[in-house]
Scaffold this motif. Sequence first.
Motif, PDB file in Angstrom:
ATOM      1  N   CYS A   3       0.809  -1.214   0.000  1.00 47.33           N
ATOM      2  CA  CYS A   3       0.000   0.000   0.000  1.00 47.33           C
ATOM      3  C   CYS A   3       0.847   1.270   0.000  1.00 47.33           C
ATOM      4  CB  CYS A   3      -0.931   0.007   1.208  1.00 47.33           C
ATOM      5  SG  CYS A   3      -2.243  -1.233   1.146  1.00 47.33           S
ATOM      6  N   PHE A   4       2.019   1.202   0.617  1.00 46.38           N
ATOM      7  CA  PHE A   4       2.863   2.392   0.735  1.00 46.38           C
ATOM      8  C   PHE A   4       4.287   2.114   0.243  1.00 46.38           C
ATOM      9  CE2 PHE A   4      -0.123   2.671   4.444  1.00 46.38           C
ATOM     10  CZ  PHE A   4      -0.914   3.712   3.945  1.00 46.38           C
ATOM     11  N   PRO A   5       4.459   1.753  -1.019  1.00 44.93           N
ATOM     12  CA  PRO A   5       5.818   1.479  -1.520  1.00 44.93           C
ATOM     13  C   PRO A   5       6.701   2.722  -1.524  1.00 44.93           C
ATOM     14  CG  PRO A   5       4.262   1.590  -3.336  1.00 44.93           C
ATOM     15  CD  PRO A   5       3.448   1.609  -2.084  1.00 44.93           C
ATOM     16  N   GLU A   6       6.080   3.906  -1.500  1.00 47.48           N
ATOM     17  CA  GLU A   6       6.849   5.147  -1.518  1.00 47.48           C
ATOM     18  C   GLU A   6       7.479   5.466  -0.156  1.00 47.48           C
ATOM     19  OE1 GLU A   6       2.942   6.358   0.177  1.00 47.48           O
ATOM     20  OE2 GLU A   6       3.639   4.924  -1.328  1.00 47.48           O
ATOM     21  N   LYS A   7       6.997   4.810   0.896  1.00 48.12           N
ATOM     22  CA  LYS A   7       7.546   5.046   2.228  1.00 48.12           C
ATOM     23  C   LYS A   7       8.812   4.221   2.434  1.00 48.12           C
ATOM     24  CE  LYS A   7       3.193   6.218   4.581  1.00 48.12           C
ATOM     25  NZ  LYS A   7       3.575   7.632   4.815  1.00 48.12           N
ATOM     26  N   THR A   8       9.689   4.717   3.281  1.00 46.20           N
ATOM     27  CA  THR A   8      10.899   3.965   3.592  1.00 46.20           C
ATOM     28  C   THR A   8      10.544   2.806   4.519  1.00 46.20           C
ATOM     29  OG1 THR A   8      11.425   5.266   5.571  1.00 46.20           O
ATOM     30  CG2 THR A   8      12.249   6.084   3.445  1.00 46.20           C
ATOM     31  N   GLU A   9      11.456   1.869   4.624  1.00 47.64           N
ATOM     32  CA  GLU A   9      11.237   0.731   5.516  1.00 47.64           C
ATOM     33  C   GLU A   9      11.087   1.194   6.964  1.00 47.64           C
ATOM     34  OE1 GLU A   9      13.379  -3.533   6.620  1.00 47.64           O
ATOM     35  OE2 GLU A   9      13.914  -2.473   4.780  1.00 47.64           O
ATOM     36  N   ASN A  10      11.837   2.214   7.348  1.00 47.99           N
ATOM     37  CA  ASN A  10      11.724   2.750   8.707  1.00 47.99           C
ATOM     38  C   ASN A  10      10.368   3.404   8.946  1.00 47.99           C
ATOM     39  OD1 ASN A  10      14.267   1.928   9.506  1.00 47.99           O
ATOM     40  ND2 ASN A  10      15.252   3.873   8.981  1.00 47.99           N
ATOM     41  N   GLU A  11       9.834   4.079   7.944  1.00 51.47           N
ATOM     42  CA  GLU A  11       8.516   4.707   8.083  1.00 51.47           C
ATOM     43  C   GLU A  11       7.427   3.653   8.241  1.00 51.47           C
ATOM     44  OE1 GLU A  11       8.899   8.906   5.617  1.00 51.47           O
ATOM     45  OE2 GLU A  11       8.660   7.028   4.494  1.00 51.47           O
ATOM     46  N   ARG A  12       7.538   2.585   7.453  1.00 50.96           N
ATOM     47  CA  ARG A  12       6.539   1.510   7.585  1.00 50.96           C
ATOM     48  C   ARG A  12       6.694   0.793   8.926  1.00 50.96           C
ATOM     49  NH1 ARG A  12       7.790   0.707   1.899  1.00 50.96           N
ATOM     50  NH2 ARG A  12       9.140  -1.073   2.409  1.00 50.96           N
ATOM     51  N   ALA A  13       7.932   0.636   9.392  1.00 50.63           N
ATOM     52  CA  ALA A  13       8.172   0.003  10.690  1.00 50.63           C
ATOM     53  C   ALA A  13       7.570   0.835  11.816  1.00 50.63           C
ATOM     54  CB  ALA A  13       9.670  -0.192  10.915  1.00 50.63           C
ATOM     55  N   ASP A  14       7.612   2.154  11.675  1.00 50.33           N
ATOM     56  CA  ASP A  14       7.021   3.029  12.690  1.00 50.33           C
ATOM     57  C   ASP A  14       5.500   2.883  12.724  1.00 50.33           C
ATOM     58  OD1 ASP A  14       7.292   5.267  14.662  1.00 50.33           O
ATOM     59  OD2 ASP A  14       6.056   6.294  13.171  1.00 50.33           O
ATOM     60  N   ILE A  15       4.877   2.754  11.538  1.00 50.03           N
ATOM     61  CA  ILE A  15       3.426   2.537  11.489  1.00 50.03           C
ATOM     62  C   ILE A  15       3.079   1.214  12.180  1.00 50.03           C
ATOM     63  CG2 ILE A  15       1.442   2.091   9.987  1.00 50.03           C
ATOM     64  CD1 ILE A  15       2.719   3.943   7.925  1.00 50.03           C
ATOM     65  N   LEU A  16       3.871   0.176  11.910  1.00 48.74           N
ATOM     66  CA  LEU A  16       3.639  -1.127  12.530  1.00 48.74           C
ATOM     67  C   LEU A  16       3.740  -1.028  14.053  1.00 48.74           C
ATOM     68  CD1 LEU A  16       3.174  -4.187  12.063  1.00 48.74           C
ATOM     69  CD2 LEU A  16       5.668  -4.442  12.058  1.00 48.74           C
ATOM     70  N   TYR A  17       4.779  -0.328  14.530  1.00 50.29           N
ATOM     71  CA  TYR A  17       4.968  -0.166  15.972  1.00 50.29           C
ATOM     72  C   TYR A  17       3.775   0.567  16.594  1.00 50.29           C
ATOM     73  CZ  TYR A  17       7.058   1.153  20.436  1.00 50.29           C
ATOM     74  OH  TYR A  17       7.295   1.328  21.790  1.00 50.29           O
ATOM     75  N   GLN A  18       3.369   1.674  15.984  1.00 44.63           N
ATOM     76  CA  GLN A  18       2.256   2.447  16.522  1.00 44.63           C
ATOM     77  C   GLN A  18       0.942   1.670  16.445  1.00 44.63           C
ATOM     78  OE1 GLN A  18       2.619   5.179  18.194  1.00 44.63           O
ATOM     79  NE2 GLN A  18       4.812   5.337  17.729  1.00 44.63           N
ATOM     80  N   MET A  19       0.795   0.840  15.411  1.00 47.40           N
ATOM     81  CA  MET A  19      -0.409   0.013  15.318  1.00 47.40           C
ATOM     82  C   MET A  19      -0.484  -0.968  16.477  1.00 47.40           C
ATOM     83  SD  MET A  19      -1.467  -3.029  12.713  1.00 47.40           S
ATOM     84  CE  MET A  19      -0.445  -4.113  13.734  1.00 47.40           C
ATOM     85  N   TYR A  20       0.632  -1.633  16.789  1.00 48.99           N
ATOM     86  CA  TYR A  20       0.640  -2.572  17.906  1.00 48.99           C
ATOM     87  C   TYR A  20       0.386  -1.856  19.232  1.00 48.99           C
ATOM     88  CZ  TYR A  20       1.909  -6.999  15.700  1.00 48.99           C
ATOM     89  OH  TYR A  20       1.885  -8.177  14.974  1.00 48.99           O
ATOM     90  N   MET A  21       0.932  -0.667  19.403  1.00 46.72           N
ATOM     91  CA  MET A  21       0.670   0.105  20.612  1.00 46.72           C
ATOM     92  C   MET A  21      -0.817   0.390  20.754  1.00 46.72           C
ATOM     93  SD  MET A  21       2.897   1.062  22.941  1.00 46.72           S
ATOM     94  CE  MET A  21       2.126   2.563  23.563  1.00 46.72           C
ATOM     95  N   THR A  22      -1.428   0.833  19.660  1.00 47.91           N
ATOM     96  CA  THR A  22      -2.861   1.134  19.675  1.00 47.91           C
ATOM     97  C   THR A  22      -3.680  -0.114  19.970  1.00 47.91           C
ATOM     98  OG1 THR A  22      -2.549   2.908  18.053  1.00 47.91           O
ATOM     99  CG2 THR A  22      -4.783   2.049  18.309  1.00 47.91           C
ATOM    100  N   ALA A  23      -3.334  -1.229  19.300  1.00 45.92           N
ATOM    101  CA  ALA A  23      -4.078  -2.475  19.470  1.00 45.92           C
ATOM    102  C   ALA A  23      -3.985  -2.990  20.905  1.00 45.92           C
ATOM    103  CB  ALA A  23      -3.554  -3.532  18.501  1.00 45.92           C
ATOM    104  N   ILE A  24      -2.789  -2.982  21.468  1.00 48.11           N
ATOM    105  CA  ILE A  24      -2.592  -3.511  22.823  1.00 48.11           C
ATOM    106  C   ILE A  24      -3.274  -2.625  23.855  1.00 48.11           C
ATOM    107  CG2 ILE A  24      -0.854  -4.006  24.590  1.00 48.11           C
ATOM    108  CD1 ILE A  24       1.015  -4.850  22.253  1.00 48.11           C
TER     109      ILE A  24
END
Length: 318
Positions: free
Chosen positions: A76-97
Motif C-alpha cells: 500500500c505504501f511502496p513510496e515510504k521507507t522501511e523505517n517509516e513503515r516500521a514506525d506505522i507497525l509499531y504504533q499500530m501494535y501500541m494502539t491495538a494492545i
Amino acid sequence: MTQQRNDFDELAYSPQFKLNFLAPKYWTTWLGIVAICLMSLLPKCLQSAIAKCLTSIAVKLKSGAAKRARINLSMCFPEKTENERADILYQMYMTAIMFMMNFASLSMRNKHWLERHTEIRGFENIQKVIDSNENVILLVPHTWAIDIPAVLFASRGYPVSAMAKSQKNQLADWLMHRQRVQHGGRVYDRSVGIKPFIKSIRKDNYLGYYLPDEDLGKDHSVFVDFFATQKATISGLGRLSKLSKAKIVPLFAMFNSKTGQFELDIYPALPFPTENEHKDARMMNECIEHYVTQNPEQYMWILRLLKTRPNDEKNPYK
C-alpha cells in the motif's frame, strides 16, 4: 427511533453459554479474560508502560500477523521507507494492545462510562438522515475500535444491525456477541444471506453496519485501486443502499492510546448509488484511504486485506 423495541429475530445469530465452556480446553481463555479485566482497571500510565514492553516484543516476533501487516504496508505504501513503515507497525501494535487492555470496560462499566470516555465528531450527519425519514447504513472500516460505535449507539437507543463471522473459539465468540448486543441490536451470520439484514434496516429502522474492506473473493468483488495497489473490493453497496432505502454514512472509529478515549469521526452521507459498481467500490476505498492516511496506526493491517489478487496473481501471504 429511540423507542423501546424488541430485538428478537429468529434468523439473528445468538450463541448461548455452554457448560463445556468450563472444560480445561477453555481455561487459557478464561485466564486471558481475567487478565484483560484486571488490566482495564490499571491507570493509563501503567497500561502504557506494559503496552510498550509488549509492542517491543510483538514487532520482533516472526508471527503471521506481523508478516501480513508488513506485506500490506509494503504494497500500500511502496513510496515510504522501511523505517517509516516500521514506525506505522509499531504504533499500530501500541494502539491495538492499549485498546485490548480497555476492551473489557465495555462490559464491566455502564453506558454512562462509555459516554464519558467517547468523543463523537459529526453525529449530526446521522441525525440529519434520520430526521429526513431515511435509513442509515454506516460505512465502518476495520479499525481496532470497530465495535465501539455499535455499542454506544445502541445504548443511546439507536440499535445496530450487522453481519459478522463467528469466532473459532466458541467461548470468545459468545462473550464478544454478548458485549456487542448488550444494549440491543442484531447480528446476522453470513450463512442466512443478506435479506434479514436489509429488512432490519428498511422496515425496523436499525442502523446498518457495513464493513467495506473485507476480502470476500472474486465472486463478490470488483478490483479497484486501494492506495498503491488494487484490492478485491465488495461490490453491490449501491444496490444495498437502494434496497434498504438508506443513505451511506462513513464512520471511522479510533482509540486514542494517549488519553484512553474512544473517538468517532462521522462524515456526511456519500452519493450512493451511482449505478456503477466499480465507481461505488472505488468511492468506498477512497474513504478508507482518506481516514487511514491521517491515522494509519488505527487500521487493522494484520488482516488478509489483499489475499485475492487480479489477473490470477499469487496470494501475497503464502
